[in-house]
Design an enzyme around this catalytic site. Structure first.
Site, PDB file in Angstrom:
ATOM      1  N   THR A   1      -1.084  -0.771   2.429  1.00  0.00           N
ATOM      2  CA  THR A   1      -1.261  -1.593   3.627  1.00  0.00           C
ATOM      3  C   THR A   1      -2.531  -1.257   4.405  1.00  0.00           C
ATOM      4  O   THR A   1      -3.329  -2.140   4.732  1.00  0.00           O
ATOM      5  CB  THR A   1      -0.037  -1.452   4.546  1.00  0.00           C
TER       6      THR A   1
ATOM      7  N   ASP B   1       1.234  -0.924  13.457  1.00  0.00           N
ATOM      8  CA  ASP B   1       0.023  -0.521  14.181  1.00  0.00           C
ATOM      9  C   ASP B   1      -1.223  -0.659  13.307  1.00  0.00           C
ATOM     10  O   ASP B   1      -2.239  -1.198  13.736  1.00  0.00           O
ATOM     11  CB  ASP B   1       0.158   0.902  14.723  1.00  0.00           C
TER      12      ASP B   1
END
Length: 565
Positions: A100, A183
């Protein structure tokens, strides 16, 4: 000897000084070429660029569910981008660490982990001597609540992003905002110079940020938090959008290799969250379509609150939909949950695009869509088709290496860690004992090739003498960062992965992890498609070329010029 300037030089100098002395152009002329560009629409540039990352979206999801995606009659979600935009249908990751953090960084920097430094979601930093999270920053504080989930910033990203370049090109007049449940999905795309990056805290259901960006939440963000949407969603249940018999692209419900969500006893619809309590009460929402709705609603709140796309200075909104990754990890690539998630996400995109038309103006915004990585089929599912696949234990690899090195060299911490499919050796100890790296490599390679599921072990210090297909060799070169990468890369056989017995994961160099969408739509974009191979590094320079700005400083890609009017 004094030299006198020629009349031609004096004339040129006069013109230069005169030009410098002129007042700055009005904002409406920022980034305007000297001639009308061939790709101009109603404005000289788009008012808003919207970057969309779908976490864990494989390329084939565009077409597996295509017939049930919303049609253009209602505005269209995925099909609007496919049918009215430009579709790079053979788009792949250009490095080995399909995770990611690296994916979001590569999309917005046009770079690779070897240059941008984001080699994994976590990585072992040799200088610090510990694992580091890609967005961690202990020098900042949380804004939005009193927890620690806001101790984050883009400081570990070593290069600029599209948003950074837009800020530089407009003398900071452009606004750049990042939004994602995760985040790292918000921070890394927004970049260093962003006005804000916001992410979801499962502790209290608030959208938060950090003091890297600002010292308090803007009024619009606080107003959204005050609506307490997560509390409303946690009282509902995730049920099917369509009748069960219409999910023909999926296996039957409740497969033994699927995980269960908090609050469930079985992996079947409906998924109910009654009785969930505790510190991370809202965590389960990430793995349901409610997570997409929260993301879309907050992104729209950002557009209104920050007045994005309201003037002639191009703004950037980076939105990452994290929920597909949570759903995929839990249920795999062929689950009813995965199909339902994409059908519902399509409706969220349709509403998002329709509202962009209304808020910014049809034809006045530019959007691109990609994914940070794909996903492997669950090995137990693959074996039902007699396809070779299985699960490998990372601890099995780590233990075997430690034992082999202890046998060869005696007691000692010869290996520091095994992480991201990479073996990190204690290189200072090897140097002290005058043990050659190539000798250690021979021992480790012979040890691991004797194990099932391991097809190769690669010495990252000697890629020039490595025998691999060219594209895989390039992917390893692009992922190697001397301070943040390991010494040896352990290459699993296709279809194999580490780490879980239920659900799926990603992280390899195989097409199911590398082949992801690249769709670009709207201002300045032609309608069409290509099957020529493109790479993730081409996204940022394509967007920057459309905007007429310099590409990010670590960019290694090229603009897809056939996509431009």
């Amino acid at each position: 000897m004094t030299r006198f300037a020629s009349p031609l030089f004096l004339f040129a100098l006069f013109c230069t000084v005169s030009a410098v002395g002129q007042p700055k152009k009005a904002p409406a002329t920022t980034l305007t070429p000297t001639t009308t560009p061939a790709n101009a629409n109603s404005s000289a540039r788009p008012k808003l660029v919207v970057g969309i990352v779908i976490d864990q979206m494989r390329y084939d999801y565009l077409y597996r569910y295509y017939d049930r995606y919303s049609s253009l009659k209602t505005g269209g979600g995925f099909r609007r981008l496919i049918e009215q935009g430009y579709n790079c249908r053979n788009n792949h990751y250009h490095y080995a660490a399909t995770y990611t953090g690296p994916g979001h960084a590569a999309i917005y920097t046009g770079s690779a982990p070897a240059l941008n430094g984001i080699v994994g979601n976590d990585y072992y930093d040799r200088q610090l001597g510990r694992l580091v999270y890609c967005a961690e920053d202990t020098s900042v504080k949380t804004v939005g609540n009193t927890g620690s989930a806001g101790h984050m910033s883009p400081r570990n990203l070593l290069v600029t992003t599209i948003g950074d370049q837009l800020k530089l090109a407009t003398d900071n007049r452009a606004k750049v905002i990042g939004v994602a449940l995760k985040d790292r999905g918000s921070i890394l795309p927004a970049g260093h110079a962003a006005d804000g990056a916001y992410w979801f805290d499962s502790k209290d259901g608030n959208w938060i940020t950090s003091t890297f960006y600002r010292n308090d939440l803007p009024a619009w963000a606080q107003a959204y938090n005050n609506r307490r949407q997560p509390e409303q969603f946690i009282r509902q249940r995730w049920d099917l959008l369509l009748p069960l018999d219409q999910y023909v692209e999926s296996t039957t419900d409740d497969q033994p290799y699927e995980a269960t969500l908090p609050g469930d006893t079985k992996s079947i619809f409906p998924h109910e969250f009654v009785g969930i309590a505790g510190q991370n009460r809202y965590e389960v929402l990430r793995a349901t379509p409610f997570g997409d709705q929260l993301t879309k609603e907050f992104a729209l709140a950002a557009i209104d609150g920050e007045q994005l796309g309201k003037d002639n200075i191009t703004d950037l909104l980076a939105v990452s939909f994290s929920t597909p990754d949570y759903v995929g990890h839990a249920f795999g690539t062929h689950a009813i949950e995965t199909e339902d998630e994409y059908l519902r996400l399509d409706l969220q995109l349709q509403d998002f695009f329709n509202q962009l038309d209304a808020k910014v103006g049809k034809g006045e915004w530019l959007a691109f869509l990609s994914a940070d990585h794909g996903a492997a089929d669950i090995p137990a599912f693959s074996r039902t088709y007699r396809i070779p696949a299985d699960i490998k234990s990372g601890s099995e690899i780590s233990t075997a290496v430690k034992e082999a090195l202890a046998k060869a060299y005696g007691p000692g911490q010869w290996m520091l860690t095994y992480f991201n499919q990479q073996i990190h050796l204690n290189t200072p100890l090897l140097a002290e004992k005058k043990i050659p790296m190539q000798e250690v490599y021979a021992i480790v390679r012979a040890t691991l090739l004797a194990q099932k599921g391991i097809i190769n072990v690669i010495n990252l210090h000697d890629l020039g003498n490595t025998q691999l297909p060219d594209n895989q060799l390039a992917m390893l070169r692009n992922v190697y960062h001397p301070n943040r990468s390991g010494d040896f890369y352990v290459m699993l056989q296709a279809g194999w992965f580490e780490g879980r017995s239920r659900g799926t994961t990603h992280g390899t160099m195989y097409p199911y992890d590398t082949h992801v969408p690249f769709l670009i739509y709207g201002w300045g974009v032609k309608v069409g498609q290509t099957f020529h191979r493109t790479q993730i590094a081409d996204i940022a320079p394509t967007v920057c070329a459309l905007l007429g700005i310099l590409e990010p400083n670590g960019c290694i890609g090229n603009p897809v010029e056939e996509a431009m009017k």
